[in-house]
Design a protein around this motif. Structure first.
Motif, short mmCIF file in Angstrom:
data_model
loop_
_atom_site.label_atom_id
_atom_site.label_comp_id
_atom_site.label_asym_id
_atom_site.label_seq_id
_atom_site.Cartn_x
_atom_site.Cartn_y
_atom_site.Cartn_z
N TYR A 93 -10.69 7.24 -4.25
CA TYR A 93 -11.25 7.12 -2.91
C TYR A 93 -11.36 8.46 -2.18
O TYR A 93 -11.67 8.50 -1.00
N ARG A 139 -14.20 9.34 0.32
CA ARG A 139 -14.47 8.46 1.45
C ARG A 139 -13.93 9.05 2.76
O ARG A 139 -12.91 9.72 2.78
N GLY A 194 -12.16 8.29 6.40
CA GLY A 194 -11.18 7.29 6.79
C GLY A 194 -10.88 7.34 8.27
O GLY A 194 -10.68 8.42 8.83
N MET A 210 -9.72 1.18 10.00
CA MET A 210 -9.95 0.69 8.63
C MET A 210 -8.71 0.89 7.76
O MET A 210 -8.41 0.05 6.90
N ILE A 211 -7.96 1.96 8.00
CA ILE A 211 -6.74 2.18 7.20
C ILE A 211 -5.67 1.15 7.57
O ILE A 211 -4.93 0.68 6.70
N MET A 255 -6.78 -1.74 5.39
CA MET A 255 -6.67 -1.51 3.94
C MET A 255 -5.22 -1.39 3.48
O MET A 255 -4.88 -1.79 2.36
N SER A 256 -4.38 -0.84 4.33
CA SER A 256 -3.00 -0.56 3.94
C SER A 256 -2.12 -1.80 3.85
O SER A 256 -1.01 -1.75 3.31
N LEU A 278 -4.08 6.82 4.34
CA LEU A 278 -3.68 5.62 3.60
C LEU A 278 -2.28 5.78 3.04
O LEU A 278 -1.46 4.85 3.11
#
Length: 412
Positions: free
Chosen positions: A140, A143, A145, A149-150, A153-154, A212
């Motif tokens: 990734y 990308r 960040g 969004m993190i 995703m996390s 992340l």
């Protein structure tokens, strides 16, 4: 007004090539601790967060409250790094710095000669911290960040918010950009560790920080429940995944938070509420049992707590040594006399006389206190001073660079 720094990092020079929050949060901490932080901004635009409002300062700059929270104790220099002359100025500033912090996409600074390999070849003692969404390697890495969004995703949002079967249930982000903020904190810790290594060896290094990675590391007990117990953490609202009772309760005139960390505190709380039988009930005898029967316990506690006025119960719990508190609004806590006594709200004045208020550094140093010497700057307001002082630019050269748009002064 500004004054000489007094903090423990006095004498260190930081070149801040970062924008938005994670990087600026880290460099603000370094500035609070006494480092001389030079923030590089794009002429005519500046840090993206200057426009992240409302609210804005009504002082002509239209800088946002968001920008003000992360950029005190810095000097702003506006340089166009896309112009070779601008990139050269920044390289010279880097060579005269101890630390560089940047948050460009992976490889984004190579074309300017501002990547770690290029700068460290000339200055091997340089400490260079890169902050990205996903790190310098891995699938990734290319990308972009952002905090929101993190958080999703996390896995953080899978344990934040009300349970799915309750009204309003579903994933929820934290009310502050927690991933950016904690990445800035971890970046600062890492930079200080690299400084200790450099003090021993004379050699700098590259620090690779990822949003992340940081947020996954902060899953802490929730991740450990899965890794070591095979338990999939879920959203529990304000209930603690392991401690009971540890949540909000409704009193007759408002909510309070009850946070009991052991069996002794639970027994004392039952006595205070006039519910001694709960303390001896086998279903609630220890924390493991209370976990297994948490619904029954909440049903017993809630009606008793609801008969109290919040202030009365909080006062009684304080006397009993039981941890509890209010659910404050932000204006409530910032007006709290304890926060005032601790000096958490600091008044500052920008160079044009505009007053601003900032939240101070929370650590208290007995010998090298933090200070608040520079209010968050206007974009480019220190360009001339820094380039004269650090690079020895003469007035003719500086005027030529300003006329060409390579350097800007006091924008906005």
């Amino acid at each position: 007004m500004t004054h000489p720094p007094t903090g423990p990092l006095f004498g260190l020079r930081v070149l801040d090539l970062s924008r938005v929050l994670a990087g600026p949060w880290s460099t603000q901490i370094l500035g609070d601790l006494g480092a001389d932080v030079v923030k590089i901004e794009q002429p005519g635009h500046g840090d993206d967060t200057r426009r992240w409002g409302p609210p804005f300062l009504d002082d002509g700059s239209r800088d946002s409250a968001y920008f003000l929270c992360a950029n005190r104790n810095k000097r702003s220099v506006a340089i166009d790094m896309a112009d070779p002359r601008g990139a050269d100025l920044i390289r010279r500033l880097a060579a005269d710095s101890d630390i560089v912090v940047e948050n460009f996409r992976v490889g984004g600074l190579v074309k300017y000669g501002l990547d770690y390999a290029s700068l460290s070849a000339a200055t091997p003692e340089l400490i260079y911290c890169s902050i990205t969404g996903f790190g310098q390697d891995g699938p990734y890495r290319a990308r972009g960040g952002y905090d929101f969004m993190i958080q999703g995703m996390s896995g953080l949002m899978s344990v934040t918010g009300r349970p799915d079967d309750e009204p309003g249930g579903g994933p929820m982000k934290v009310g502050v950009p927690i991933t950016d903020l904690t990445t800035g904190l971890y970046a600062t810790v890492s930079i200080l560790a690299a400084l200790a290594h450099r003090d021993r060896t004379g050699i700098g290094q590259h620090i690779d920080m990822a949003l992340l990675d940081t947020q996954v590391a902060l899953l802490a007990n929730q991740a450990s429940s899965w890794l070591n117990g095979g338990v999939v953490p879920v959203r529990r609202g304000n209930d603690h995944p392991g401690l009971v009772p540890y949540r909000d309760y409704a009193c007759a005139d408002g909510d309070i938070l009850v946070a009991l960390g052991n069996d002794r505190q639970f027994r004392a709380f039952c006595t205070l509420l006039g519910l001694p039988d709960l303390a001896t009930d086998p279903r609630f005898a220890d924390n493991a049992a209370r976990n297994a029967h948490r619904a029954a316990l909440q049903s017993a506690l809630a009606p008793a707590i609801a008969t109290w006025r919040a202030d009365d119960l909080l006062a009684a719990m304080d006397v009993a040594g039981l941890p509890a508190g209010r659910v404050n609004t932000i204006p409530d806590i910032l007006a709290d006399p304890h926060i005032d006594a601790r000096g958490l709200v600091q008044p500052m004045t920008r160079t044009d006389g505009t007053p601003v208020q900032v939240l101070g550094y929370p650590g208290k140093f007995s010998e090298t206190p933090t200070d608040y010497r520079r209010a968050p700057p206007r974009s480019g307001e220190d360009s001339g001073d820094v380039l004269r002082e650090r690079l020895g630019l003469d007035e003719a050269t500086l005027a030529e660079l300003i006329a060409a748009g390579v350097v800007a002064e006091r924008l906005g």
